[in-house]
Write an enzyme that holds these catalytic residues in place. Sequence first.
Site, PDB file in Angstrom:
ATOM      1  N   SER A 139      42.623  54.782  43.360  1.00 24.81           N
ATOM      2  CA  SER A 139      41.426  55.485  43.831  1.00 24.81           C
ATOM      3  C   SER A 139      41.735  56.130  45.169  1.00 24.81           C
ATOM      4  O   SER A 139      42.614  55.661  45.913  1.00 24.81           O
ATOM      5  CB  SER A 139      40.256  54.501  43.994  1.00 24.81           C
ATOM      6  OG  SER A 139      39.156  55.117  44.663  1.00 24.81           O
ATOM      7  N   TYR A 152      37.484  46.428  46.842  1.00 23.32           N
ATOM      8  CA  TYR A 152      37.885  47.536  45.960  1.00 23.32           C
ATOM      9  C   TYR A 152      38.964  48.383  46.608  1.00 23.32           C
ATOM     10  O   TYR A 152      40.009  48.660  46.013  1.00 23.32           O
ATOM     11  CB  TYR A 152      36.655  48.392  45.638  1.00 23.32           C
ATOM     12  CG  TYR A 152      36.937  49.564  44.728  1.00 23.32           C
ATOM     13  CD1 TYR A 152      37.023  49.379  43.349  1.00 23.32           C
ATOM     14  CD2 TYR A 152      37.104  50.849  45.226  1.00 23.32           C
ATOM     15  CE1 TYR A 152      37.278  50.440  42.499  1.00 23.32           C
ATOM     16  CE2 TYR A 152      37.366  51.915  44.385  1.00 23.32           C
ATOM     17  CZ  TYR A 152      37.443  51.706  43.029  1.00 23.32           C
ATOM     18  OH  TYR A 152      37.708  52.775  42.192  1.00 23.32           O
TER      19      TYR A 152
END
Length: 280
Positions: A139, A152
Amino acid sequence: MKLEAGQVAVVTGAANGIGAAIAAALAERGLRVVVADIDSAALTKTAAELGDRAIAVPTDVADIEQVRALADRTLAEYGRIDLVFNNAGMGTGGPSWEVTPADWNRVWAVNVGGVVNGLHVFTPHLIAAGHGHIVNTASLAGLAVGMFGAPYAASKAAIISLSESLRGELDLIAPNVGVTVVCPGPVDTQMFRGLAELATPPEDRAPEAEALPPEVMDKLAPMMEAVAEMAKEMIPAPRAAEIILGAVESGKLYETTHPAMAAAARERIDTILESFGTPA
């Protein structure tokens, strides 16, 4: 790696979002696809939509034995494995010291452990075959400062580093096995839409939408403002899938769905180098 009819791809996190879009794009190209996800009901629906080119294998990627079973089923069904998309992921939010150890561990088990398990199980098959490609979904959060989403962001940073190591190792041991690490920006997925909905002002939110307590929203306000801005740049999952498959075909190590937003990585790197006293 050229994508061709008859090749076999395994896609995790394929019940919806980017994983489902990748599986659909591969099936359209004539590949046979094994879709995996922990959500068995949604996964079955996804496989049914893909038709006879796909089979569904419910899998918790955090469980190495289930990943081994996924590989076994793929080989039993098709006799080969050409591409592996380690795409399954999850997230949680809040101040990093307030996220419970259990939540930290679960995010890490899926986002990092799931990729590690995928590499451990599938890479030897690709090396033995003498060809193939591995795609790990990270990401842009792994390249920039991930405030209020540390589990995350940290897990995705780990995936980038892991993919870089893997690429170097395979270049020496099995140069015909490629590696791509994808750093998506805002893509229209179930996970991102859930975040975007939380970031919507209460007066504009659907009555049935999930809401967090006001005191929690106050703590998450900086993250929610960032999410609201990112939502303006959201692209459809099928578009993200095409970008990812283009990176596979061109042999790129790094890919993103949002090059303009990736500039945040340059800012971070420049700040680090300046702090080290390294000349630009």
